[in-house]
Design an enzyme around this catalytic site. Structure first.
Site, PDB file in Angstrom:
ATOM      1  CB  SER A 191       1.872  -4.891   8.334  1.00  0.00           C
ATOM      2  OG  SER A 191       2.109  -5.751   7.262  1.00  0.00           O
TER       3      SER A 191
ATOM      4  CG  ASP B 132      -6.180  -7.649   7.920  1.00  0.00           C
ATOM      5  OD1 ASP B 132      -5.163  -7.603   8.628  1.00  0.00           O
ATOM      6  OD2 ASP B 132      -6.487  -6.743   7.124  1.00  0.00           O
TER       7      ASP B 132
ATOM      8  NE  ARG C 265       0.651  -9.018   2.399  1.00  0.00           N
ATOM      9  CZ  ARG C 265       0.193  -8.785   3.613  1.00  0.00           C
ATOM     10  NH1 ARG C 265      -0.755  -9.539   4.145  1.00  0.00           N
ATOM     11  NH2 ARG C 265       0.677  -7.800   4.331  1.00  0.00           N
TER      12      ARG C 265
ATOM     13  CE  LYS D 271      -5.535  -3.440   6.202  1.00  0.00           C
ATOM     14  NZ  LYS D 271      -5.005  -4.738   5.991  1.00  0.00           N
TER      15      LYS D 271
ATOM     16  CE  LYS E 228      -3.407  -7.809  11.316  1.00  0.00           C
ATOM     17  NZ  LYS E 228      -2.016  -7.348  11.183  1.00  0.00           N
ATOM     18  CB  THR E 229      -2.469 -13.899   8.520  1.00  0.00           C
ATOM     19  OG1 THR E 229      -3.116 -12.682   8.144  1.00  0.00           O
ATOM     20  CG2 THR E 229      -2.891 -15.011   7.565  1.00  0.00           C
TER      21      THR E 229
ATOM     22  NE  ARG F 271      -2.073  -1.004   3.608  1.00  0.00           N
ATOM     23  CZ  ARG F 271      -1.626  -0.011   4.343  1.00  0.00           C
ATOM     24  NH1 ARG F 271      -1.969   1.242   4.088  1.00  0.00           N
ATOM     25  NH2 ARG F 271      -0.836  -0.245   5.381  1.00  0.00           N
TER      26      ARG F 271
ATOM     27  CG  HIS G  85      -5.500  -3.855  11.453  1.00  0.00           C
ATOM     28  ND1 HIS G  85      -4.157  -3.552  11.503  1.00  0.00           N
ATOM     29  CD2 HIS G  85      -5.660  -4.624  10.354  1.00  0.00           C
ATOM     30  CE1 HIS G  85      -3.539  -4.113  10.472  1.00  0.00           C
ATOM     31  NE2 HIS G  85      -4.430  -4.766   9.767  1.00  0.00           N
TER      32      HIS G  85
HETATM   33  P1  ATP Z   1      -0.736  -8.054   7.761  1.00  0.00           P
HETATM   34  O1  ATP Z   1      -1.524  -7.047   8.564  1.00  0.00           O
HETATM   35  O2  ATP Z   1       0.241  -7.380   6.840  1.00  0.00           O
HETATM   36  O3  ATP Z   1      -1.603  -9.047   7.065  1.00  0.00           O
HETATM   37  P2  ATP Z   1      -0.120 -10.046   9.845  1.00  0.00           P
HETATM   38  O4  ATP Z   1      -0.214  -9.470  11.219  1.00  0.00           O
HETATM   39  O5  ATP Z   1      -1.249 -10.878   9.382  1.00  0.00           O
HETATM   40  O6  ATP Z   1       0.224  -8.851   8.801  1.00  0.00           O
HETATM   41  P3  ATP Z   1       1.470 -12.355   9.287  1.00  0.00           P
HETATM   42  O7  ATP Z   1       1.054 -12.457   7.854  1.00  0.00           O
HETATM   43  O8  ATP Z   1       0.903 -13.356  10.226  1.00  0.00           O
HETATM   44  O9  ATP Z   1       1.225 -10.876   9.815  1.00  0.00           O
HETATM   45  O10 ATP Z   1       3.048 -12.344   9.303  1.00  0.00           O
HETATM   46  C1  ATP Z   1       3.862 -12.778  10.355  1.00  0.00           C
HETATM   47  C2  ATP Z   1       5.158 -13.263   9.725  1.00  0.00           C
HETATM   48  O11 ATP Z   1       6.142 -13.490  10.718  1.00  0.00           O
HETATM   49  C3  ATP Z   1       4.948 -14.576   9.005  1.00  0.00           C
HETATM   50  O12 ATP Z   1       5.752 -14.571   7.849  1.00  0.00           O
HETATM   51  C4  ATP Z   1       5.449 -15.601  10.042  1.00  0.00           C
HETATM   52  O13 ATP Z   1       5.933 -16.777   9.454  1.00  0.00           O
HETATM   53  C5  ATP Z   1       6.589 -14.828  10.686  1.00  0.00           C
HETATM   54  N1  ATP Z   1       6.925 -15.245  12.080  1.00  0.00           N
HETATM   55  C6  ATP Z   1       8.125 -15.628  12.501  1.00  0.00           C
HETATM   56  N2  ATP Z   1       8.130 -15.897  13.820  1.00  0.00           N
HETATM   57  C7  ATP Z   1       6.880 -15.665  14.262  1.00  0.00           C
HETATM   58  C8  ATP Z   1       6.260 -15.763  15.555  1.00  0.00           C
HETATM   59  N3  ATP Z   1       6.934 -16.139  16.627  1.00  0.00           N
HETATM   60  N4  ATP Z   1       4.945 -15.450  15.634  1.00  0.00           N
HETATM   61  C9  ATP Z   1       4.263 -15.037  14.549  1.00  0.00           C
HETATM   62  N5  ATP Z   1       4.807 -14.922  13.310  1.00  0.00           N
HETATM   63  C10 ATP Z   1       6.099 -15.231  13.159  1.00  0.00           C
HETATM   64 MN    MN Z   2      -2.578 -10.714   7.770  1.00  0.00          MN
END
Ligand code: ATP
Ligand code: MN
Length: 536
Positions: free
Chosen positions: A239, A258, A322, A201, A243-244, A60, A221
């Protein structure tokens, strides 16, 4: 639809000022994938998954996100660097240019909706220049039934023209790309960028004003899932904080990854119909649920192939690789995507300084303080060769999407947390054993074990110890996690270096919070770093 499942409804776009466009309405994802390949706009993996490139933009562009200043928004929106005003007359002129650009083109139109709770449903019409962007809309928004479609009336329209380039001097944009929300006309106008995340978004940002202002509902969020006892958990975080990743848990039903609302009827509902996961370094071992969701129907973005196989470690296009997929690509999901009041709330942060504990329990003041602060760390892109992480504060763990003042959301959350009597946890998914460059990222299996323990109520019978810089309560033990990992200071070989970093981080928190001080009561101020004097 006719008996073959082909939508026979014809859609006229002239009411939007788009003339003679050849409308491809409500095409199936299969058809859209086929057209994308035929047009040379995408490739297929060996498993038949569509892979596309979003072009110059692979993320973004927050500085190019505007909100039209009008009767609806003027006194509601928290204007500034995040919510940048755009004049209504400039919008109209740019809108006319974009719709003229789209006229006489092959277009992809989809009717969909947001908000899984019918009471809050927002009907959305998405008009795309590219077939794969329309397939993204299929994956990410909720999919109406045939019956719904017959009487569908759009509330909001997304006009998405990645190939259109603005002329900043004439059009009033910052550069050639833009994402503009018009609350009066109920339009999200996106041009000059093919990054699909702008589409989802855009609607999220619209809901973040509509729901609190008109529906007394808190937009968040966060991701959400629910256990066997109907016990909902939600995970806030910026980000890359998890979360995911962490909401995809085979033991619990996924509500969404999300964007969610928390309604006055004490329900948590997903806004979306799909997930949008990061795939950097994705592995079947670490993230099996996401890995198996990448099957036909999913769209991979900006990944690189090696001999026809996806190489998830390749970040040559972007670190922000992604995949989008409809939520039912995940095996264990809640249907519909609605849950009860949460029992547990997790604030996820990826602290690259290695200071914050991997899990701590927050009291109500701390919960409000950390929610308003919205801390994570940004790790400098490896390509720039910088080794210093930077603290990043984004109020409500999602400031770029929040049109109102952060305290508006914080007050709603505080009231809801109190009413629901919820446990609030701060989880550092970032560094341990030292800062970025010296320590390492917390093992995913440890983070998962700590979350499992919190959800199972294990910590009710375990002693806590107060950490010194932030006053955070750290459990002394946790099943399946070595105890020394729980207290960050223990994991650093150089204790003095830890104390110094902790003070540095606490200072950053205090400095960031200055602008919120006048809105915060003593309980919230006491939730921040210890031993700091506030003026108010
Ligand atoms: P977005 O808002 O951009 O979608 P998000 O909060 O959903 O972000 P994730 O997509 O879950 O974030 O990304 C977390 C990244 O960090 C993943 O690539 C995951 O493999 C990595 N990672 C490494 N160690 C950890 C951990 N201890 N806990 C969570 N994620 C981890
Ligand atoms: Mn996510």
């Amino acid at each position: 639809m006719d008996s073959k499942g082909i939508v026979s409804k014809t859609i006229a776009l002239s009411k939007y000022g788009i003339e003679n466009g050849n409308v491809n309405y409500q095409l199936s994802p299969k058809k859209l994938q086929k057209i994308t390949i035929e047009k040379g706009q995408g490739e297929e993996t060996k498993n038949g998954v569509l892979a596309i490139k979003t072009g110059k933009f692979t993320g973004r562009s927050p500085k190019d996100r505007f909100i039209v200043e009008d009767e609806v928004t003027k006194d509601q929106v928290w204007w500034g660097d995040i919510n940048i005003p755009f004049s209504a007359s400039k919008f109209d002129k740019l809108y006319n240019k974009v719709t003229k650009y789209l006229s006489a083109k092959e277009l992809y139109v989809r009717d969909a909706y947001a908000c899984a709770d019918p009471q809050y449903r927002l009907n959305i019409r998405v008009i795309n220049e590219y077939p794969w962007s329309n397939m993204f809309a299929y994956n990410m928004f909720l999919r109406p039934s045939e019956e719904d479609l017959e009487k569908f009336e759009e509330d909001w329209v997304v006009i998405n023209a990645p190939g259109f380039k603005a002329n900043p001097e004439v059009d009033g944009t910052r550069q050639e790309n833009f994402a503009i929300l018009n609350f009066n006309k109920k339009i999200a106008l996106i041009g000059g960028t093919g990054y699909t995340g702008e589409i989802k978004k855009g609607i999220f940002s619209a809901l973040n004003l509509i729901l609190p202002v008109y529906k007394n509902t808190l937009p968040m969020h966060c991701s959400a899932n629910v256990g066997e006892q109907e016990d909902t958990a939600i995970f806030f975080g910026l980000s890359g904080t998890g979360k995911t990743t962490l909401s995809a848990d085979p033991k619990r039903k996924l509500i969404g990854d999300d964007e969610h609302g928390w309604s006055p009827e004490d329900k948590i509902f997903n806004f979306e119909g799909g997930c949008y996961a990061k795939v950097i370094n994705l592995s079947k071992e670490n993230e099996p649920d996401i890995f198996q969701a990448i099957k036909p129907g999913a769209i991979l973005e900006n990944i690189v192939f090696k001999d026809g196989e996806v190489d998830y470690s390749d970040t040559s296009i972007t670190q922000n690789t992604r995949v989008s997929y409809p939520i039912d690509h995940i095996q264990n999901i809640q249907k519909p995507s609605v849950g009860e009041n949460p029992k547990n709330i997790f604030f996820l942060t990826a602290d690259a300084f290695g200071v914050l504990p991997p899990l701590s329990k927050l009291n109500p003041g701390q919960a409000a303080y950390h929610f308003i602060s919205g801390y994570t760390a940004k790790v400098a892109g490896t390509e720039e060769g910088i080794n210093e992480p930077k603290p990043s504060f984004s109020a409500c763990f999602g400031a770029p999407f929040m049109p109102l003042h952060p305290t508006k959301y914080a007050e709603m959350l505080s009231a809801k947390m109190k009413k629901a009597n919820v446990n609030v946890w701060l989880v550092n998914t970032g560094w341990t054993g030292g800062p970025y460059g010296i320590g390492e990222r917390m093992k995913l299996k440890y983070t998962r074990a700590m979350i499992d323990a919190a959800l199972a109520g294990v910590f009710e019978n375990i002693n806590f110890e107060k950490e010194e810089s932030f006053g955070l309560e750290i459990p002394k033990e946790c099943p399946n996690v070595p105890s020394e990992v729980l207290k960050p200071r223990n994991t650093w070989s150089d204790k003095e270096a830890y104390d110094e970093k902790a003070e540095h981080l606490a200072n950053s928190f205090v400095k960031n919070f200055e602008k919120f001080e006048k809105y915060a009561n003593p309980e919230i101020l006491a939730g921040g770093p210890v031993n700091y004097e506030y003026n108010s």
